[in-house]
Design an enzyme around this catalytic site. Structure first.
Site, PDB file in Angstrom:
ATOM      1  CG  ASP A  51       2.180  19.448  13.196  1.00  0.00           C
ATOM      2  OD1 ASP A  51       2.187  18.821  14.302  1.00  0.00           O
ATOM      3  OD2 ASP A  51       1.520  20.440  13.152  1.00  0.00           O
ATOM      4  CD  GLU A 130     -26.271  -5.422   4.249  1.00  0.00           C
ATOM      5  OE1 GLU A 130     -27.168  -4.878   4.882  1.00  0.00           O
ATOM      6  OE2 GLU A 130     -26.228  -6.488   3.789  1.00  0.00           O
ATOM      7  CD  GLU A 132     -29.422   1.840   5.259  1.00  0.00           C
ATOM      8  OE1 GLU A 132     -30.021   0.618   5.013  1.00  0.00           O
ATOM      9  OE2 GLU A 132     -29.843   2.555   6.133  1.00  0.00           O
ATOM     10  CD  GLU A 212     -32.107   0.943   2.118  1.00  0.00           C
ATOM     11  OE1 GLU A 212     -33.095   1.140   2.636  1.00  0.00           O
ATOM     12  OE2 GLU A 212     -31.528  -0.182   2.284  1.00  0.00           O
ATOM     13  CD  GLU A 220     -27.992  -1.411   1.749  1.00  0.00           C
ATOM     14  OE1 GLU A 220     -27.713  -2.640   1.664  1.00  0.00           O
ATOM     15  OE2 GLU A 220     -28.784  -1.151   2.596  1.00  0.00           O
ATOM     16  CG  HIS A 269     -28.320  -3.111   8.719  1.00  0.00           C
ATOM     17  ND1 HIS A 269     -29.232  -3.301   7.677  1.00  0.00           N
ATOM     18  CD2 HIS A 269     -28.821  -2.272   9.621  1.00  0.00           C
ATOM     19  CE1 HIS A 269     -30.338  -2.566   7.939  1.00  0.00           C
ATOM     20  NE2 HIS A 269     -30.045  -2.033   9.227  1.00  0.00           N
ATOM     21  NE  ARG A 339     -34.824  -8.111   6.271  1.00  0.00           N
ATOM     22  CZ  ARG A 339     -33.677  -8.092   5.765  1.00  0.00           C
ATOM     23  NH1 ARG A 339     -32.787  -7.206   5.744  1.00  0.00           N
ATOM     24  NH2 ARG A 339     -33.486  -9.222   4.710  1.00  0.00           N
ATOM     25  CD  GLU A 358     -28.357  -7.722   8.922  1.00  0.00           C
ATOM     26  OE1 GLU A 358     -28.503  -7.113   7.668  1.00  0.00           O
ATOM     27  OE2 GLU A 358     -29.272  -7.927   9.172  1.00  0.00           O
ATOM     28  NE  ARG A 360     -31.812  -5.296  11.223  1.00  0.00           N
ATOM     29  CZ  ARG A 360     -31.812  -5.129   9.809  1.00  0.00           C
ATOM     30  NH1 ARG A 360     -31.265  -5.697   9.127  1.00  0.00           N
ATOM     31  NH2 ARG A 360     -32.978  -4.269   9.367  1.00  0.00           N
TER      32      ARG A 360
END
Length: 470
Positions: A51, A130, A132, A212, A220, A269, A339, A358, A360
């Protein structure tokens, strides 16, 4: 595996039940099970009915019949069921037209991979998220007409240094000091290791695990990258395994981006790159050792970032993490090693095979199939239109003057802003019929009706501290 090999595998593992898993529109696994005697090769072609009107964001009641068609390549033994249970991830098919269902997130991800190949730009998009998450010992929450609250607790929570624990042994990570103390401050090494070992049982290659930054059990576990759809599958197994291992230990896990005030939220990330014929396409002699193609891909992500927020940061809670002036990467810039930029070019290795970007700003509350597909489509749009990402930002963004910062665009500041951006900027998602207009409209309407407006209507506890005596 082929369907025939799946049947043989189930016999070898003495499976007695078969579990059919699929994803609802928002991003939560659904399932139903049958005795293994019901499994045959025809099911992999004909599917099983269910359904669709009972699944969030899917069919109306007058057109509710849908089919789940298992993908034989996804067959594994479920690691948690007491009775040996074969698990299969399924695609959703319309029983009348026999076409893949346009609102099935896994189908959208499959179409994005097909679109990449059709462009001739590349044949494989690799993704390495990645995620967390927090491991808590207790969670209570409620909202009614005359009250609303949440209560989180963790044996690791710094707020418990003075609690009578008979005895309280201390060693609780201070705010923003959870990265990387050893035991006994890190009390969750064994549980994270168990999570890793269970993931390996279902074919997920683990690169590392660690505590973390935040207090109260933030963690992580990093998976090795894989192609887009396979990584979408692995992200679902990742969440399922982490939650169930925690449950086994009388703990609970959340992938909410910002469950705790005053400490780091949880991001996801996401590393990504495009390959063709077994060769990486992101390596070159441009900034950070990247190619022109990679720079254009970055340009596409930055151009469409606010629309991408609607899929990569899909909850109202996502924007408790994406707040200006703090550590979250809201500023739409790119850099090598930096970062504080929303896109980072990792510089761990000079190998061309390691060249990737990457992104972020995503968080782990997202539907991975939709988020990965949307980012790929944005990057491809950047390549196709040779979108220049501008100059890199190698300064600490949080140390910029107001004048310098005013020149750096920002991610969406709320889910409503992100959804409005998606309304205005989604043509790039419609290429190759990857996302459809119906998918975009349904996503926006669902999020506004079920999340944005309900949160708007409810007072939150801190408003009483601010305004009760006004």
């Amino acid at each position: 595996m082929t369907p025939k090999e799946v049947l043989q595998f189930s016999k070898e593992k003495n499976a007695r039940m078969v579990d059919f898993k699929f994803l609802d529109f928002v991003g939560i696994w659904q399932h139903f099970s049958t005795p293994v005697s019901e499994l045959n090769e025809e099911i992999f072609e004909e599917g099983l009915g269910f359904d669709g009107s009972s699944i969030r964001g899917w069919q109306p009641i007058h057109a509710s019949d849908m089919l789940v068609v298992p993908d034989p390549a996804t067959a594994v033994l479920d690691p948690f069921m007491e009775v040996p249970t074969l698990s299969l991830i399924c695609n959703i098919v319309d029983p009348i037209t026999k076409e893949d269902y346009s609102r099935d997130p896994r189908n959208i991800a499959r179409k994005s991979e097909a679109y990449l190949k059709s462009t001739g730009i590349g044949d494989t998009a690799y993704f390495g998220p990645e995620p967390e998450f927090f491991i808590f010992d207790d969670i209570k929450y409620d909202q009614s007409a005359q009250h609303g609250y949440y209560f989180i607790d963790s044996i690791e929570g710094v707020w418990n240094t003075g609690r009578d624990e008979c005895p309280n042994l201390g060693y609780k990570p201070r705010h923003k000091e959870g990265y990387f103390p050893v035991a006994p401050t890190d009390s969750q090494q064994d549980i994270r290791t168990e999570m890793c070992l269970v993931m390996e049982q279902v074919g997920i290659q683990i690169e590392k695990q660690h505590h973390e930054v935040a207090t109260a059990g933030q963690a992580e576990i990093d998976m090795r990258f894989d192609s887009l759809v396979k990584m979408g599958d692995k992200l679902m197994w990742y969440k399922y395994i982490i939650k169930n291992v925690a449950w086994k230990h009388n703990k609970t896990v959340t992938f909410m981006p910002k469950p705790i005030f005053g400490d780091n939220g949880s991001g996801m990330h996401t590393h990504q790159s495009i390959w063709k014929g077994g060769k990486p396409l992101f390596a070159g002699n441009k900034y950070g050792g990247m190619s022109d193609l990679a720079m254009y891909y970055i340009g596409g992500i930055l151009k469409h970032a606010r629309a991408l927020n609607a899929f990569c940061n899909p909850g109202t809670n996502s924007y408790r993490r994406l707040v200006p002036g703090f550590e979250a990467p809201i500023n739409l810039a790119y850099s090598s090693r930096n970062r504080s930029a929303s896109i980072r070019i990792p510089m761990y290795s000079p190998s061309p095979k390691s060249k990737r970007i990457e992104v972020r700003f995503p968080d782990p509350s997202c539907n991975g199939y939709l988020a990965f597909a949307a980012m790929l489509m944005a990057g491809l749009d950047g390549i196709q239109n040779k979108i220049n990402p501008g100059e890199p930002l190698d300064k600490d963004i949080y140390g910029l003057s107001p004048e310098e910062l005013s020149k750096v665009p920002s991610a969406a500041g709320s889910l409503e802003e992100a959804l409005n951006a998606l309304r205005d900027d989604h043509e790039f998602l419609l290429k190759g019929d990857v996302f459809t207009q119906d998918v975009i409209d349904t996503w926006v309407e669902y999020k506004i009706d079920k999340e944005v407006n309900p949160v708007k209507l409810r007072p939150v506890p801190y408003e009483f501290a601010l305004y009760f005596d006004c």
